[in-house]
Design an enzyme around this catalytic site. Sequence first.
Site, PDB file in Angstrom:
ATOM      1  N   CYS A  48      -4.880  -2.937   2.634  1.00 12.04           N
ATOM      2  CA  CYS A  48      -4.670  -2.749   4.378  1.00 12.04           C
ATOM      3  C   CYS A  48      -5.805  -3.053   5.381  1.00 12.04           C
ATOM      4  O   CYS A  48      -6.446  -4.227   5.316  1.00 12.04           O
ATOM      5  CB  CYS A  48      -3.898  -1.389   4.623  1.00 12.04           C
ATOM      6  SG  CYS A  48      -3.113  -1.639   6.308  1.00 12.04           S
ATOM      7  N   GLU A  92       0.975  -1.081  -0.051  1.00 11.87           N
ATOM      8  CA  GLU A  92       0.033  -0.004  -0.033  1.00 11.87           C
ATOM      9  C   GLU A  92       1.010   1.191  -0.077  1.00 11.87           C
ATOM     10  O   GLU A  92       1.965   1.268   0.707  1.00 11.87           O
ATOM     11  CB  GLU A  92      -0.804   0.062   1.400  1.00 11.87           C
ATOM     12  CG  GLU A  92      -1.597   1.315   1.767  1.00 11.87           C
ATOM     13  CD  GLU A  92      -2.297   1.360   2.865  1.00 11.87           C
ATOM     14  OE1 GLU A  92      -1.418   0.777   4.042  1.00 11.87           O
ATOM     15  OE2 GLU A  92      -3.355   1.685   3.215  1.00 11.87           O
ATOM     16  N   LYS A 152      -9.657   2.200  -1.770  1.00 11.01           N
ATOM     17  CA  LYS A 152      -9.762   1.782  -0.375  1.00 11.01           C
ATOM     18  C   LYS A 152     -11.188   2.090   0.288  1.00 11.01           C
ATOM     19  O   LYS A 152     -11.521   3.594   0.335  1.00 11.01           O
ATOM     20  CB  LYS A 152      -8.683   2.229   0.471  1.00 11.01           C
ATOM     21  CG  LYS A 152      -8.725   1.466   1.987  1.00 11.01           C
ATOM     22  CD  LYS A 152      -7.385   2.122   2.773  1.00 11.01           C
ATOM     23  CE  LYS A 152      -7.133   1.518   3.797  1.00 11.01           C
ATOM     24  NZ  LYS A 152      -5.726   1.690   4.403  1.00 11.01           N
TER      25      LYS A 152
HETATM   26  N1  CDT Z   1      -2.781   1.600   6.405  1.00 11.67           N
HETATM   27  C1  CDT Z   1      -3.743   0.912   7.279  1.00 11.67           C
HETATM   28  O1  CDT Z   1      -5.101   0.643   6.887  1.00 11.67           O
HETATM   29  N2  CDT Z   1      -3.332   0.553   8.664  1.00 11.67           N
HETATM   30  C2  CDT Z   1      -4.320   0.021   9.492  1.00 11.67           C
HETATM   31  C3  CDT Z   1      -3.787   0.552  10.891  1.00 11.67           C
HETATM   32  C4  CDT Z   1      -4.862   0.432  11.878  1.00 11.67           C
HETATM   33  S1  CDT Z   1      -4.681   1.575  13.060  1.00 11.67           S
HETATM   34  C5  CDT Z   1      -5.346   3.011  12.700  1.00 11.67           C
HETATM   35  C6  CDT Z   1      -4.296  -1.533   9.444  1.00 11.67           C
HETATM   36  O2  CDT Z   1      -5.664  -1.808   9.494  1.00 11.67           O
HETATM   37  O3  CDT Z   1      -3.324  -2.474   9.523  1.00 11.67           O
END
Ligand code: CDT
Length: 300
Positions: A168, A46, A123
Amino acid sequence: SRKFIVAAAQMGPIAADEPRTSAVARMVAMMREAHARGARLVVFPELALTSFFPRWFIEDRDELARWYETEMPSPETRPLFDEAARLGIGFHLGYAELTPEGRFFNTAILVDETGVIVGKYRKIHLPGHRENEPWRPFQHLEKRYFEKGDLGFPVFDALGGRLAMCICNDRRWPETWRMLGLGGAELVVLGYNTPLHYPPAPEHDHLQYFHNDLSVQAGAYQNGLWAVATAKAGREEGCDLIGGSLIVAPTGEIVARTVTLADEVITATVDLDRCAEIRRNIFDFKQHRQPADYAALTRP
Ligand code: CDT
């Protein structure tokens, strides 16, 4: 059979002042390695072109704008597309998108082995918060810097099968996987930037790798599909990001996994016909799903 080798190209940290040309050069090197190992598709993380900028509260519009791509490919990213076409390898890449209409998205694309973009996803599950929260050691301002994706959960014909993407935080949501599974996806690819430390619930920090594995393995198994999940890892501008990039079979088994927090390529042989092992049995949607009893799922 519909068998091919797929690669996950994990990236180590990208510094705030690292130019896109440098990130792209690192990706091209890993694309070559993936190709040398016989891969037909390489999956990058990502927001793979820059440091994970949502960790900073940026008020200045011009300063913020520099983190987004206004064209794809661009002069800086063109070498990736050229190398993909030269080698005959497809790739997946995440980036921050600024559209001509001035809209901001956390976006991912699928590029085929001729270097042409054949799929795009924006996303949907944006994590984090909208306002600056100075008590945090670092911010997670995705809700401020991106609009919720407006393309739904598309599935594309590619590599002789049906491919799909998520990004993500999407991987933590069973609805993401089920939507892609219902769309007929046989291989889901995704990238992630996951901090090791979660400021609102630090008691869960030790579970970050477990929850990553759990989410991807469950998504793959419960929908009978292959999954490739690729991290941006390591200490990036003082913030530790998990590694643990993995390739998962439709049985939910991990078939390859990274062992570093740096640029690292892993590969596995994917047989799309193996999706049927799950989909014609325990998760035969037509026979066993009961959507009439799932109304709450679509109620806001
Ligand atoms: N980039 C991303 O989506 N990261 C999130 C972090 C969660 S905490 C705000 C994840 O779900 O891994």
